[in-house]
Motif scaffolding. Structure first.
Motif, PDB file in Angstrom:
ATOM      1  N   LEU A  11       0.811  -1.161  -0.035  1.00 30.45           N
ATOM      2  CA  LEU A  11       0.009  -0.071  -0.081  1.00 30.45           C
ATOM      3  C   LEU A  11       0.836   1.293  -0.049  1.00 30.45           C
ATOM      4  O   LEU A  11       1.819   1.317   0.572  1.00 30.45           O
ATOM      5  CB  LEU A  11      -0.849   0.133   1.357  1.00 30.45           C
ATOM      6  CG  LEU A  11      -2.248   0.864   1.291  1.00 30.45           C
ATOM      7  CD1 LEU A  11      -3.052   0.534   0.069  1.00 30.45           C
ATOM      8  CD2 LEU A  11      -2.838   0.740   2.473  1.00 30.45           C
ATOM      9  N   GLU A  12       0.561   2.228  -0.751  1.00 31.53           N
ATOM     10  CA  GLU A  12       1.229   3.484  -0.737  1.00 31.53           C
ATOM     11  C   GLU A  12       0.080   4.554  -0.621  1.00 31.53           C
ATOM     12  O   GLU A  12      -1.193   4.386  -0.585  1.00 31.53           O
ATOM     13  CB  GLU A  12       1.760   3.699  -2.051  1.00 31.53           C
ATOM     14  CG  GLU A  12       2.989   2.838  -2.480  1.00 31.53           C
ATOM     15  CD  GLU A  12       3.764   3.062  -3.628  1.00 31.53           C
ATOM     16  OE1 GLU A  12       4.736   2.636  -3.969  1.00 31.53           O
ATOM     17  OE2 GLU A  12       3.025   3.820  -4.483  1.00 31.53           O
ATOM     18  N   TRP A  13       0.554   5.466  -0.089  1.00 31.79           N
ATOM     19  CA  TRP A  13      -0.397   6.965   0.114  1.00 31.79           C
ATOM     20  C   TRP A  13       0.342   8.173  -0.190  1.00 31.79           C
ATOM     21  O   TRP A  13       1.337   8.301  -0.202  1.00 31.79           O
ATOM     22  CB  TRP A  13      -1.003   6.830   1.776  1.00 31.79           C
ATOM     23  CG  TRP A  13      -0.115   7.396   2.640  1.00 31.79           C
ATOM     24  CD1 TRP A  13       1.237   7.066   2.993  1.00 31.79           C
ATOM     25  CD2 TRP A  13      -0.434   8.794   3.367  1.00 31.79           C
ATOM     26  NE1 TRP A  13       1.804   7.820   4.157  1.00 31.79           N
ATOM     27  CE2 TRP A  13       0.787   8.865   4.215  1.00 31.79           C
ATOM     28  CE3 TRP A  13      -1.499   9.462   3.435  1.00 31.79           C
ATOM     29  CZ2 TRP A  13       0.942  10.053   4.926  1.00 31.79           C
ATOM     30  CZ3 TRP A  13      -1.437  10.610   4.648  1.00 31.79           C
ATOM     31  CH2 TRP A  13      -0.228  10.609   5.017  1.00 31.79           C
ATOM     32  N   THR A  14      -0.403   9.052   0.017  1.00 33.36           N
ATOM     33  CA  THR A  14      -0.136  10.664  -0.280  1.00 33.36           C
ATOM     34  C   THR A  14      -0.942  11.433   0.663  1.00 33.36           C
ATOM     35  O   THR A  14      -1.970  11.080   0.811  1.00 33.36           O
ATOM     36  CB  THR A  14      -0.211  11.167  -1.563  1.00 33.36           C
ATOM     37  OG1 THR A  14       0.337  12.477  -1.890  1.00 33.36           O
ATOM     38  CG2 THR A  14      -1.509  11.312  -2.252  1.00 33.36           C
ATOM     39  N   PRO A  15      -0.600  12.192   1.468  1.00 27.52           N
ATOM     40  CA  PRO A  15      -1.130  12.986   2.441  1.00 27.52           C
ATOM     41  C   PRO A  15      -2.202  13.928   1.604  1.00 27.52           C
ATOM     42  O   PRO A  15      -2.127  14.374   0.641  1.00 27.52           O
ATOM     43  CB  PRO A  15      -0.012  14.062   3.235  1.00 27.52           C
ATOM     44  CG  PRO A  15       1.260  13.254   2.843  1.00 27.52           C
ATOM     45  CD  PRO A  15       1.158  12.814   1.390  1.00 27.52           C
ATOM     46  N   GLY A  31       5.418   2.296   5.251  1.00 24.95           N
ATOM     47  CA  GLY A  31       6.506   1.519   5.974  1.00 24.95           C
ATOM     48  C   GLY A  31       6.034   0.299   6.678  1.00 24.95           C
ATOM     49  O   GLY A  31       6.724  -0.752   6.804  1.00 24.95           O
ATOM     50  N   SER A  32       4.844   0.565   7.472  1.00 27.79           N
ATOM     51  CA  SER A  32       4.613  -0.638   8.427  1.00 27.79           C
ATOM     52  C   SER A  32       3.505  -1.611   7.537  1.00 27.79           C
ATOM     53  O   SER A  32       3.360  -2.645   8.348  1.00 27.79           O
ATOM     54  CB  SER A  32       3.616   0.003   9.529  1.00 27.79           C
ATOM     55  OG  SER A  32       2.299   0.643   8.968  1.00 27.79           O
ATOM     56  N   VAL A  33       3.260  -1.359   6.449  1.00 26.35           N
ATOM     57  CA  VAL A  33       2.770  -2.628   5.632  1.00 26.35           C
ATOM     58  C   VAL A  33       3.826  -3.546   4.971  1.00 26.35           C
ATOM     59  O   VAL A  33       4.556  -3.100   4.014  1.00 26.35           O
ATOM     60  CB  VAL A  33       1.866  -1.863   4.516  1.00 26.35           C
ATOM     61  CG1 VAL A  33       1.212  -2.969   3.782  1.00 26.35           C
ATOM     62  CG2 VAL A  33       0.563  -1.053   5.340  1.00 26.35           C
TER      63      VAL A  33
END
Length: 98
Positions: A11-15, A31-33
């Motif tokens: 999983l990736e995300w952007t604020p 990082g925790s995934v």
């Protein structure tokens, strides 16, 4: 589409643009995934109670990218190994009269 649901993905995300975090360019890997099977990552994202999935995306080991706002439609493809979580109904509070 004949998707490999056992392929490793993360999983990736952007604020979001709400000033909660400094805006970064592009998506960052969470990082925790740990890398898990694509189907598990998809199910995890579907179960999250979030208003906006577009700040997330799923990236597979082979380089496929699934936008967070498309997760539900992709999970409806034939062969997805899990039952899709049912949306929670909007329940209005009713006052109890004694």
């Amino acid at each position: 589409m004949d998707r490999n649901w056992t392929e490793l993905a993360w999983l990736e995300w952007t604020p979001p643009d709400e000033g909660l975090a400094p805006r970064v360019s592009g998506f960052q890997r969470i990082g925790s995934v740990r890398p898990e099977a694509l189907a598990k990552i998809m199910l995890m994202l579907l179960r999250w109670d979030t208003q906006d999935r577009s700040i997330f995306r799923v990236v597979t080991e082979s380089g496929a990218v699934i936008g967070g706002d498309a997760v539900e439609s992709v999970a409806r493809e034939p062969g997805f190994p899990f039952r899709l979580p049912q949306p929670k109904p909007d329940v209005a509070a009713v006052s109890i009269q004694a």
